[in-house]
Design an enzyme around this catalytic site. Sequence first.
Site, short mmCIF file in Angstrom:
data_model
loop_
_atom_site.label_atom_id
_atom_site.label_comp_id
_atom_site.label_asym_id
_atom_site.label_seq_id
_atom_site.Cartn_x
_atom_site.Cartn_y
_atom_site.Cartn_z
N ARG A 82 0.85 -1.20 0.00
CA ARG A 82 0.00 0.00 0.00
C ARG A 82 0.88 1.24 0.00
NH1 ARG A 82 -2.63 -3.96 2.67
NH2 ARG A 82 -4.91 -3.99 2.79
N HIS A 85 -0.16 3.23 4.79
CA HIS A 85 -0.72 2.16 5.61
C HIS A 85 -0.23 0.78 5.16
CE1 HIS A 85 -3.73 4.70 7.77
NE2 HIS A 85 -3.67 5.41 6.67
N ARG A 122 -8.65 -4.01 9.92
CA ARG A 122 -7.19 -3.94 9.70
C ARG A 122 -6.65 -2.67 10.37
NH1 ARG A 122 -3.46 -1.81 6.00
NH2 ARG A 122 -1.62 -3.10 5.66
N ASN A 158 -9.05 6.28 11.42
CA ASN A 158 -7.75 6.36 12.09
C ASN A 158 -7.95 6.37 13.60
OD1 ASN A 158 -6.08 6.45 9.84
ND2 ASN A 158 -5.94 8.68 9.80
N PHE A 171 -2.93 15.60 -0.43
CA PHE A 171 -2.52 14.31 0.15
C PHE A 171 -1.19 13.80 -0.40
CE2 PHE A 171 -3.04 9.64 0.95
CZ PHE A 171 -3.05 9.71 2.33
N HIS A 349 -12.61 0.91 1.24
CA HIS A 349 -12.98 2.01 0.36
C HIS A 349 -14.03 2.88 1.06
CE1 HIS A 349 -14.14 4.37 -2.95
NE2 HIS A 349 -14.79 3.50 -3.68
N ARG A 368 -11.02 11.11 -1.20
CA ARG A 368 -10.78 9.72 -0.82
C ARG A 368 -11.67 8.79 -1.63
NH1 ARG A 368 -11.24 8.76 5.39
NH2 ARG A 368 -10.03 6.91 4.92
N TYR A 372 -9.55 5.31 -3.21
CA TYR A 372 -9.54 3.94 -2.67
C TYR A 372 -9.89 2.88 -3.70
CZ TYR A 372 -8.68 5.88 1.90
OH TYR A 372 -8.10 6.52 2.95
N ARG A 379 -2.46 -2.20 -6.80
CA ARG A 379 -2.04 -3.06 -5.70
C ARG A 379 -2.47 -4.51 -5.93
NH1 ARG A 379 -3.17 -4.38 -0.61
NH2 ARG A 379 -5.37 -3.80 -0.63
FE1 HDE Z 1 -6.31 6.91 3.37
N1 HDE Z 1 -5.58 5.82 1.82
N2 HDE Z 1 -6.27 8.56 2.26
N3 HDE Z 1 -6.88 8.04 4.98
N4 HDE Z 1 -6.32 5.29 4.52
C1 HDE Z 1 -5.29 4.50 1.82
O1 HDE Z 1 -5.95 2.96 0.16
C2 HDE Z 1 -6.16 8.59 0.92
C3 HDE Z 1 -7.11 9.39 4.99
C4 HDE Z 1 -6.80 5.18 5.79
O2 HDE Z 1 -6.01 -1.10 6.07
C5 HDE Z 1 -4.99 3.95 0.46
O3 HDE Z 1 -6.17 0.73 -0.01
C6 HDE Z 1 -6.33 9.94 0.44
C7 HDE Z 1 -7.83 9.78 6.17
C8 HDE Z 1 -6.63 3.84 6.28
O4 HDE Z 1 -6.17 -1.29 3.90
C9 HDE Z 1 -5.19 5.18 -0.45
C10 HDE Z 1 -6.54 10.71 1.54
C11 HDE Z 1 -8.00 8.63 6.87
C12 HDE Z 1 -6.03 3.14 5.23
C13 HDE Z 1 -5.56 6.26 0.55
C14 HDE Z 1 -6.52 9.85 2.68
C15 HDE Z 1 -7.40 7.56 6.13
C16 HDE Z 1 -5.86 4.06 4.15
C17 HDE Z 1 -3.69 3.20 0.37
C18 HDE Z 1 -6.73 12.21 1.61
C19 HDE Z 1 -8.67 8.46 8.24
C20 HDE Z 1 -5.60 1.68 5.24
C21 HDE Z 1 -4.05 1.73 0.26
C22 HDE Z 1 -7.89 12.66 1.04
C23 HDE Z 1 -10.04 8.84 8.26
C24 HDE Z 1 -6.70 0.77 4.84
C25 HDE Z 1 -5.48 1.71 0.14
C26 HDE Z 1 -6.26 -0.66 4.95
C27 HDE Z 1 -5.33 3.72 2.91
C28 HDE Z 1 -5.86 7.50 0.15
C29 HDE Z 1 -6.66 10.33 3.99
C30 HDE Z 1 -7.39 6.21 6.61
C31 HDE Z 1 -4.02 5.55 -1.33
C32 HDE Z 1 -6.26 10.37 -1.01
C33 HDE Z 1 -8.32 11.19 6.51
C34 HDE Z 1 -7.01 3.31 7.65
O5 HDE Z 1 -6.25 4.99 -1.33
#
Ligand code: HDE
Length: 705
Positions: A82, A85, A122, A158, A171, A349, A368, A372, A379
């Site tokens: 990833r 994360h 996860r 989170n 981001f 997602h 987001r 996702y 991936r």
């Molecule tokens: Fe993520 N984030 N994120 N994030 N995020 C990913 O998706 C992204 C954000 C969070 O255990 C990716 O499958 C953008 C906030 C978790 O598989 C990706 C933005 C929060 C996980 C991605 C954010 C998160 C991810 C990478 C800004 C908390 C792990 C792999 C807009 C609310 C999920 C994937 C797991 C994972 C994008 C910001 C939480 C790249 C563009 C805010 C827990 O899609």
Amino acid sequence: MARSDQDMKPVDFADQKVLRGTGGEVHQVATGKSKPLTTAQGVPVSDDQNSLKAGRRGPTLLEDQHFREKIFHFDHERIPERVVHARGFGAHGYFETYESLSDITAADLFQRPGEKTDVFVRFSTVAGNKGSADLARDVRGFAVKFYTKEGNWDIVGNNIPVFFIQDAIKFPDLIHSAKQEPDRGFPQAQTAHDNFWDFISLTPESINMALWIMSDRTIPRSFRFMEGFGVHTFRFVNAEGKSTFVKFHWKPKQGMQSVIWNEALKLNGADPDFHRRDLWDAIKMGDYPEWELGLQLFDEDFAEKFDFDVLDATKIIPEEEVPVKPVGRMVLNRCVDNFFAETEQVAFHTGNLVPGIDFTNDPLLQGRNFSYLDTQLSRLGSTNFTHLPVNAPRCPFHHFQQDGHMAFHNPVGRANYEPNSWSGEEGGPREDPKRGFASHPEALEGEKSRVRSETFADHYSQARQFYISQTEVEQGHIASAFTFELSKVETLEIRARIVAHLRNVDEDLAKKVADGLRLKEMPEPIEAAMPTKTELKTSPKLSIILNGPESFAGRKLGVLVTDGVDIDLVKALKSAVEAEDAMIEFVAPMVGGVEASDGTWIEADEKIDGGPSVLYDAVAILASEDAVAALANMPPAKDFVSDAFVHCKFIGYSQAAKMLFEKAGIASDMDAGCVALSGAGEAKNFVKSLGKLRVWDREPKVSAG
Ligand code: HDE
């Protein structure tokens, strides 16, 4: 609770027959219980030890299909990790609804009290690569997939309720700055470097999050002891179409707990898998962790009146203003069978919503929703990642999507399009305007423009509120964390710029950090888009220490033992710990164990240098008169006691073990958290007191900054 038995099943050696071939090679041949080894095509394999050769010492032949298939598959085992994360750990469980929420949401999983919905969770760190250490100072991901009867719903959250940025377009910049610097490829899994703090110092909206990440929230004791948050404002929509805003909270039934920074640094060396091992062990031994799902519910009127914009993900709504209503509990009760198939391939997602739940216009969430789905293609390599068991819905599903790489199932019947003229099975599935997902019909209009709403402009007030809501101990940790991180920043201007931001948060904090860095002069405060509101009330729910556990349940006592240890004391400690639903582990000079005073053999869980006190929530040192001198000469034994002391842990000790404190140079500092143990009553009281977890009064005496 003692250590898992399930994990330690003896190997059934009787099931294995070992044959020696003519060249001395060994064959493991299937007997009764094991299955015959086959190729991926199902062909039985005769020899898995030797490749096919021309002559006994000749070259390997290309026609060896078993060899080629085996190596070919191995060569392609890795998939891209990833992009954020990357390091995570997953488990299965269920969610149980407390009461019907039909008045606020039509979501099927919330309709019936007692209803259980399967979940997969996860947990993760954000910045480090897949092989990085668990105790990095970092935000933890807390992603939950609910397999509901009306499709999969993901809360991709989170362990911190706010975020660094307000708009998803930033981001990639944020993450680039936090990860390894691109020219040198380090540092790994750390934000303590110039690029990260440069970005933060130039992004005032990130300051609230900066306070959170410098707090002990980013060094949790384990996944079991942390909160989770959906972060954004979402919507609930009921059957009549009425919408209510909602924020999601996960509250650990185990209470919150973090480690301290010096401990985290040492834990990363002692056990880089500390968090994943903790979750695995707890589930395997039947001590299933639980979280309550809580909702903050509010309407448009509240949103209008609230000091901050509810669409701004850098802000919270304090629980004291809108209480968190518990609506169900999540229990994690099953470890994965295969890490790759489940934890690695699970795809979350934010767009996975079910009828009755909807988005808001939070610009971070909107971004987001694109990311996702998109990221899974690079991936997991195919649009068919939803066919993988961990991602597939557990309710019936029917659609016309077809083909693509690795399609496990395709639509059956004649029609793969609609509208079509066929009926019944032949015609395939049909839409349902009544039950199908419908977006909330929010009225929208406006000019196209790249702007940030002025309602997002207050960058410091909530950072201040977070800081003043912490106990003195926690405030000290925040100041030390800023000092530590900025001390790794090479560029003086960046260090000073962060202190300049902190002046808008709290002058005392800014001064502590400036002094800690030995800045020659105090920088002027950064010019703020809006002045800091100093009238915001404290929110005690934001403190970890104020929201700790009620007992030692689920925690671990590490007991350092020697030959001749008083068996009655060992038994008393063990039964007191088990009565608290906690765990006990024995550490000894040698892993084979020790012989107690009555000749009983006590097996050790760890050899002394593999079982430092950082692995435990509290420790006891039960040395005998005869063996203590040798123990006190072992460097790891001295570290065991001095680290436990410096980390403000409770330390129980047998009379003879006092020598260890002397050798470690801390005998004269011993305090009420160092408890002499000679009988069962004392052992019981000692264990009862452990629910406080730390002797915080000790901290000012043992920490220099
Ligand atoms: Fe993520 N984030 N994120 N994030 N995020 C990913 O998706 C992204 C954000 C969070 O255990 C990716 O499958 C953008 C906030 C978790 O598989 C990706 C933005 C929060 C996980 C991605 C954010 C998160 C991810 C990478 C800004 C908390 C792990 C792999 C807009 C609310 C999920 C994937 C797991 C994972 C994008 C910001 C939480 C790249 C563009 C805010 C827990 O899609």
